[in-house]
Design an enzyme around this catalytic site. Structure first.
Site, PDB file in Angstrom:
ATOM      1  N   SER A  88       0.833  -1.200   0.000  1.00 34.17           N
ATOM      2  CA  SER A  88       0.000   0.000   0.000  1.00 34.17           C
ATOM      3  C   SER A  88       0.873   1.256   0.000  1.00 34.17           C
ATOM      4  CB  SER A  88      -0.966  -0.049   1.182  1.00 34.17           C
ATOM      5  OG  SER A  88      -2.043   0.834   0.990  1.00 34.17           O
ATOM      6  N   ASP A 234      -5.984  -4.259  -2.186  1.00 33.76           N
ATOM      7  CA  ASP A 234      -4.913  -3.838  -1.287  1.00 33.76           C
ATOM      8  C   ASP A 234      -4.175  -5.020  -0.648  1.00 33.76           C
ATOM      9  OD1 ASP A 234      -3.591  -2.765   1.190  1.00 33.76           O
ATOM     10  OD2 ASP A 234      -4.508  -0.903   0.475  1.00 33.76           O
TER      11      ASP A 234
END
Length: 776
Positions: A88, A234
């Protein structure tokens, strides 16, 4: 000659030796004093087999600024980084650093970003095409729904992540497309979660920008990313601190930057609503996989844990404070880092990993090719990008054109890659994802307006839009509103080349018209009437630029005004005798020619802070039982200096839509009106009415807040006005008004509360929520 035999340690022995060295630093406080001599005496062999140092960077949004503190320390100590692995925001920082940017450049770029624009893909109103701005004004609520396969759907994330992807492509333009991430200045891995089975994937090749974008596709926030037929979200869902990936790839020493110590001691989290519960469940899952990965760390590994309890995922406005917290955490690991520098520092640059230099090549865009499109034709996309053909590749120029394509509203994502044809000639391959919740789109609007006279208006609206009904771009729009004002409208728009368009429309509108005493000495409502109007028309439009449009067309109109209360009314005069007022029902119909020019460069239709708006309209009846001519002109200019905003506006109008035959008080028929916010605020909406209008206004606003990441600024301000609406059979009498207000330029439309006083003792208090009302 030195005949000492060179000793090469196996990876296992090397790891054990490092573990022993670093573990000693934890149990012997005096070890720091010995490091200057001890490593040099025992490490001659190890220097020839330098440990592989892998940096692991966790996800955490804006808190990822803290990673820069660790990278700077490693730079200062000249510690050679064998690999960077990030999830991320850790993938963002790590990917940029691995591609060759230094920590100062990364901090400057990210700290200067507008989170609303880059992270949430918020479009400046001036970026929208003219039709897009018109539609936004009717439906200010940002949320767009879709109808697909008979079911109601919506976007896969609050943000498409397009602007962020474009930024990453520009910042990493020196990296060749479809390259191995082992060929970066520092080898790199971006961790993402495969959507179909929840499997951890560490991207080691392909598009660096797209891999990083996939790694930060936080569920519900950023839309998932498709890469080579798979969908990714993610990486924090499976490994927000990807120590396991570092171990799998053979790290001798892991230096991990962890952002998860964010829960305040003693804090009680309230499970107040479904959204907060869902967000907390996601956070719990991430904390669990972080703890699992922390448990994998060995004695020789280093864990940096900045204290970030006072910062959140969206604290992009506090980079200096977050970096400072990172520096304090790095300093807490000073002993270990100093020991590591003894065995992993380099004195000269490593020639084996040169800086990627793809952007420095001579690249000419020779061809265009479009992939991924379904309803939107390739010809349209190629036409929009035509100006790039034959030019030298510049990442910023390509990104700007793709941003304009994204602003058209057709796409969820627009990506590109360059494919070599021969020599310096390349093909620009543009890959698009059309909105997954289309092709039928819905928007809603909610409006409420209340005045001190007791007037309360409300309505709820739904807009339907179906673009690309045909390969030539035919678009259908339908609008339905119910409440104090009702509407049923349908239109078809057909593009005719790059700038021309043909629009056919039919509509029915119904509105309540309050009738006030005609001398306007006080705001006394005498009656209520209902306006019903049907229109059928066709116009031809030409876009002079993206911001200005000219139209000419024909329209047929049938209008009825019905008095809903008593038709003989009286009210007291100053002399004491009552005045009699007899409004009347009316109906007229005509067919005419309309012409309009509009230039709109305002950044907001509600509370503009910069730009200008000009609208000029003229209409002439050609077949009618009544005379029909109409002229309107509206202009607004806005500017700002810091939090101070100035608006200056002018409105002019002259209408003849009926033959009054000299009647003095045809109030219910007059089409031009004033009253309400920035329209002679001291008077009620529609209190000043006639077939002539002149109005000047100046507004000063002070911005109290920026409105955070959603850009919903709050203002306090003052409006001063002069003007009148009157009948041509009577003389005008310029009136004055002053208004104090507080307002929010919100994502649902106007929100304001105003208090006004003006000529003749007239005063008003008004409240507006949502889309503004128009009586006619």
């Amino acid at each position: 000659m030195n005949t000492q035999k060179r000793i090469r340690l196996s990876p296992t022995l090397r790891s054990l030796w490092l573990a022993a060295l670093l573990a000693t630093s934890l149990v012997a406080p005096w070890a720091q004093a010995q490091t200057a001599d001890a490593p040099s005496a025992t490490m001659g062999a190890a220097e020839r087999s330098m440990p592989r140092v892998t940096v692991v960077l966790a996800g955490g949004g804006a808190k990822g600024f803290a990673h820069l503190a660790l990278l700077r320390r490693l730079e200062q100590d000249h510690i050679k980084i064998a690999k960077i692995i990030g999830t991320s925001m850790g993938a963002v920082i790590g990917g940029l650093y691995a591609s060759g940017m230094d920590t100062g450049q990364i901090e400057k770029v990210i700290a200067s970003l507008d989170p609303g624009r880059v992270a949430l893909d918020q479009l400046d109103r001036t970026e929208l095409p003219h039709r897009g701005r018109e539609y936004q004004q009717r439906y200010p609520v940002d949320l767009e729904l879709g109808v697909k396969n008979g079911a109601l759907t919506f976007a896969r994330g609050v943000s498409d992540g397009q602007r962020f992807l474009a930024l990453m492509q520009e910042l990493t333009a020196n990296v060749a497309p479809n390259s191995s991430f082992d060929q970066l200045k520092i080898p790199f891995r971006a961790v993402a979660t495969r959507y179909r089975d929840g499997e951890l994937v560490a991207f080691d090749h392909g598009s660096l920008a797209l891999a990083v974008r996939a790694s930060m596709a936080a569920p519900g926030v950023f839309a998932p990313v498709e890469i080579e037929g798979e969908t990714y979200v993610d990486g924090g869902l499976v490994a927000n601190l990807p120590v396991e990936v570092a171990l799998r790839e053979g790290a001798d020493v892991i230096v991990a930057s962890y952002l998860g110590d964010s829960d305040k001691i003693g804090e009680t989290l309230d499970a107040g609503n479904a959204l907060s519960v869902a967000n907390r469940m996601l956070d719990i899952l991430m904390r669990q996989n972080e703890r699992r990965n922390i448990a994998l760390l060995r004695a020789q590994d280093i864990l940096v844990r900045p204290q970030l309890q006072d910062f959140g995922f969206g604290s992009f406005d506090k980079p200096a404070q977050i970096i400072l917290a990172g520096e304090e955490a790095v300093q807490a690991q000073d002993n270990k880092l100093r020991l590591l520098a003894q065995v992993a520092a380099v004195t000269t640059a490593d020639p084996s990993q040169p800086m990627p230099d793809f952007a420095q090549r001579s690249i000419t865009i020779q061809q265009l090719r479009v992939t991924g499109n379904k309803n939107v034709t390739s010809a349209y996309i190629e036409r929009e990008l035509q100006s790039l053909l034959g030019t030298q590749y510049q990442a910023h120029a390509v990104g700007q054109k793709l941003d304009e394509l994204y602003a058209s509203g057709n796409f969820e994502r627009v990506n590109y890659r360059l494919t070599q044809l021969q020599g310096s000639q390349y093909e620009l391959v543009v890959d698009v994802n059309e909105k997954t919740y289309g092709p039928n789109f819905l928007k809603t609007s909610l409006s409420f307006y209340s005045e001190s006279s007791g007037t309360n208006l409300f309505s709820f609206g739904v807009g339907y839009r179906r673009p690309w009904l045909t390969p030539s771009g035919l678009e259908l729009q339908a609008d339905v509103r119910a409440g104090s004002q009702s509407e049923l409208a349908v239109s078809l728009f057909q593009p005719l080349g790059e700038r021309w368009g043909l629009n056919g429309f039919a509509s029915y509108n119904s509105s309540e018209l309050p009738l006030y005493r005609p001398d306007v000495s006080i705001a006394q409502k005498l009656a209520t009437s209902t306006l019903r109007r049907q229109e059928l028309g066709l116009n031809l439009s030409y876009d002079l630029s993206q911001k200005a449009t000219a139209k000419i067309g024909v329209v047929a109109n049938n209008t009825q005004v019905t008095i809903d209360t008593a038709k003989t009314l009286s009210y007291p005069t100053d002399g004491g005798s009552p005045a009699v007022y007899q409004p009347r029902d009316a109906q007229w119909e005509f067919a005419g020619i309309n012409m309009q020019f509009t230039a709109d460069l305002l950044d907001s239709p509600s509370f503009p802070t910069r730009g200008y708006y000009i609208n000029v309209e003229a209409a002439q009846g050609v077949t009618s039982n009544n005379d029909y001519t109409s002229y309107r002109a509206n202009a607004l200019w806005a500017t700002r200096v810091g939090p101070h905003v100035i608006n200056l506006g002018l409105d002019l109008g002259a209408d003849h839509i009926f033959d009054c035959n000299g009647c003095a008080l045809p109030t219910s028929l007059a089409p031009l009106y004033l009253g309400g916010f920035q329209s002679m605020g001291a008077y009620q909406m529609g209190q000043l009415i006639g077939d002539r209008l002149v109005h000047l206004q100046g507004t000063y606003m002070y911005r109290l807040t920026d409105g955070g990441i959603l850009h919903q600024p709050t203002y306090v301000g003052f409006v001063t006005e002069a003007g009148d609406a009157w009948l041509s059979s009577r003389e005008s009498s310029i009136k004055y008004s002053n208004t104090a207000f507080i307002g929010v330029d919100s994502k649902i439309g106007d929100v304001f509360l105003g208090v006004a006083a003006g000529s003749g003792g007239n005063h008003n208090i008004f409240l507006q929520l949502g889309r503004r009302f128009s009586l006619w």
